[in-house]
Each structure stands twice: as structure tokens, then as C-alpha cells.
Design an enzyme around this catalytic site. Structure first.
Site, PDB file in Angstrom:
ATOM      1  N   HIS A 245      -5.828   5.533  -3.345  1.00  0.00           N
ATOM      2  CA  HIS A 245      -4.928   5.838  -2.231  1.00  0.00           C
ATOM      3  C   HIS A 245      -3.441   5.689  -2.558  1.00  0.00           C
ATOM      4  CE1 HIS A 245      -8.499   5.661   0.362  1.00  0.00           C
ATOM      5  NE2 HIS A 245      -8.778   4.483  -0.164  1.00  0.00           N
ATOM      6  N   ASP A 246      -3.043   4.458  -2.874  1.00  0.00           N
ATOM      7  CA  ASP A 246      -1.613   4.136  -2.906  1.00  0.00           C
ATOM      8  C   ASP A 246      -0.798   4.826  -3.994  1.00  0.00           C
ATOM      9  OD1 ASP A 246      -1.933   2.558  -0.660  1.00  0.00           O
ATOM     10  OD2 ASP A 246      -2.321   0.757  -1.817  1.00  0.00           O
TER      11      ASP A 246
END
Length: 315
Positions: A245-246
Site C-alpha cells: 500500500h504505502d
């Protein structure tokens, strides 16, 4: 590449994928100047997110990065954490030494405010990778900073992919919906990396092997981190790998062309327990609510993983 590196503050609750996002930023000095890392409670409690941020900077050999402790709980709700995904340390997978680098003096929120006031308007980008508590608190404490922020590029939310902690809500927004509401109403330019994009950033076996084949301490640790939370996510989503995700946030700062999205209205649900923390994204333009965020919908995954592997190999 940009003429001068973009000044950023990474606001984070590491987390294996947060760690990879931080490593990508630290590996890219020609694109990104990390003014500091501000920690918030989220994936794990605050003391562990601060510890993990220090571990990651030491792994990268960047012990001069300023790391600040921030808010230890959401604005109006009890803290929800995600040890079931990230393990009890938040950084389970690799065995990394206890950090020895110092924690910077002062509170994360004050550091965010000071940096935005000290630098020219429109030159500091905030990169929240966790719940938005620190950012919202800074905006409440110093309303003058809202129009000094270059951009807020955040990982959070989801629309077509629904939620990952409840059926309707993504974890970061769910943990502190009140904070998210403040941020989305702030008037600052916002770019959102929702689950719609991050679920296309899948760490397949081949991509994991590419990290390991870097052969460095960083490459091997990243492979071990992504393998750790893959066990949980593969079973949950039935996908070929775990979403990273990040790092989408950091990759966007370097290669915005890898992403596609729309400038739309995004509202945060703060009342209903059923849909608490939902990012109600007006993707189809069915309301007359003013657009307040660029909500990403697509990612060129191969380009993303190539960038990530090339940059991590520098550390």
C-alpha cells in the site's frame, strides 16, 4: 527528474509497507528531501511506531533523519491496531537490531507546523501513511498552515475495493475518521492512494525474488517483510500476492505518470457505526459537491515495482 528535490514530511505508523515507503524515499535524494518522519499510533501503538521508524532509518544507513513522536490515540475514538496483519512488533518478518539513533526533541505536530511556517508556501508536501491524527491536530492547532501545504499525498480509503478493516472502511481512515474529515475539509490539495490502487501493487513471487536478489541488507529485509504480511493477505483476498500500500505514496512523488485518477469530491463518514470511516468518493460525479481530492484509480504495476527495486538497490 525535478529541478530540486521535493521537501516532504513522512507521517507514519510503521508497518512493513510503511517501511518500504520510507526506504524508497531515503533512496531517492534527487527527487525527495525528507525533512523528518513523524510517527502516529495506528498499525501498532505509538512507542512501537517510533521504534520501527528508527529501525528502518538505521537499516537504510540514514541515522541523521529526524524522527518525532506524535499523537498516541485518535481524536475521538479508542485506538484500533492491526497486529493481526503486521505482527506484534508491527515490523515482523526480518530480525533487525534494536535501534540506537535518537528520537528528536519535541512533538510531531509542532514539527509539522514549524516546517510549514518556515518554508515558503507550496514547498512542503505531507505524506501520511497511517491514521491522519497528527495532520488533523496540526491543522486544528495552526489553521494558517492549510494554505501553505504544497500537497497532502496519502494512503487511505477505498471505493470500488470497499474496506479492509470493515466492509466499508480502509484501516487508516477507520482508525481516526474525525481526523480524516478535518483533513479532507481543509482546502489543502489532496492526492489519495486508496485500496483501488494499492490492491494492484501486488508483491508476486517474482517481485519478492527481485527484492531478495538485490542481495543487500535492505533488499533481504524488504523481501522478508513483504513475505510476512503476504501470508495474511493472500488468504484474505485470494490474490497472487500481498498489496504494497504505502510505497504508492512515495512512488507517486517520483513517477506520477504511473498513476491515473480523477479530481472528485471525497467525504468521510463519521456518524454511522456501520460505515464509519468510509471514503464516500463521488467517482461518477453524481453530486454537486465541490471536488477536494485527486482519487487514484489505477497503477502501472510493472513500472512501480521496477522503480522500487532499482531504488532500493541503492541503499
Amino acid at each position: 527528474p525535478a529541478m530540486t528535490p521535493r521537501k516532504i514530511i513522512i507521517d507514519t505508523d510503521p508497518g512493513q509497507d510503511d517501511a518500504v515507503a520510507i526506504l524508497l524515499a531515503l533512496a531517492s535524494p534527487e527527487d525527495i528531501d525528507v525533512l523528518g518522519i513523524t510517527c502516529v499510533a495506528g498499525n501498532v501503538p505509538l512507542d512501537l511506531t517510533v521504534r520501527n521508524a528508527r529501525i528502518v532509518c538505521e537499516l537504510a544507513g540514514k541515522t541523521d533523519v529526524k524522527i518525532f513522536a506524535g499523537c498516541d490515540r485518535p481524536l475521538g475514538r479508542a485506538l484500533v491496531t492491526a497486529e493481526h496483519v503486521h505482527g506484534k512488533t508491527g515490523l515482523d518478518g526480518p530480525v533487525l537490531p534494536e535501534p540506537t539513533m535518537p528520537i528528536a526533541e519535541g512533538h510531531a505536530v509542532d514539527f509539522i507546523i514549524d516546517m510549514l511556517r518556515e518554508h515558503a508556501p507550496g514547498t512542503v508536501t505531507l505524506c501520511p501513511l497511517g491514521p491522519l491524527t497528527n495532520i488533523a491536530t496540526a491543522l486544528q492547532k495552526a489553521p494558517d498552515i492549510a494554505n501553505r501545504i504544497a500537497k497532502i499525498v496519502l494512503m487511505g480509503g477505498g471505493y470500488f475495493e470497499g474496506g479492509n478493516i470493515t466492509p466499508a472502511a480502509e484501516f487508516n481512515i477507520y482508525v481516526d475518521p474525525q481526523a480524516a474529515d478535518i483533513v479532507f475539509k481543509s482546502g489543502a490539495p489532496i492526492v489519495v492512494m486508496p485500496l483501488d490502487v494499492t490492491h494492484k501493487a501486488l508483491v508476486t513471487t517474482a517481485r519478492n525474488d527481485a527484492f531478495r536478489n538485490i542481495g543487500s541488507a535492505v533488499g533481504i529485509a524488504v523481501a522478508q517483510m513483504t513475505e510476512f504480511f503476504e501470508r495474511f493477505d493472500k488468504e484474505k483476498y485470494g490474490s497472487e500476492g500481498a498489496p504494497l500500500h504505502d510505497p504508492c505514496v512515495t512512488a507517486y512523488l517520483i513517477r506520477p505518470d504511473l498513476f491515473k485518477g480523477r479530481h472528485i469530491n471525497v467525504e468521510i463518514e463519521t456518524e454511522s457505526e456501520l460505515t464509519m470511516g468510509m471514503t464516500v468518493a463521488d467517482w461518477w460525479g453524481v453530486t454537486d459537491r465541490a471536488p477536494n481530492a485527486t482519487f487514484m484509480g489505477d497503477l502501472e504495476a510493472d513500472g512501480f515495482f521496477t522503480l522500487l527495486t532499482e531504488r532500493l538497490a541503492r541503499l
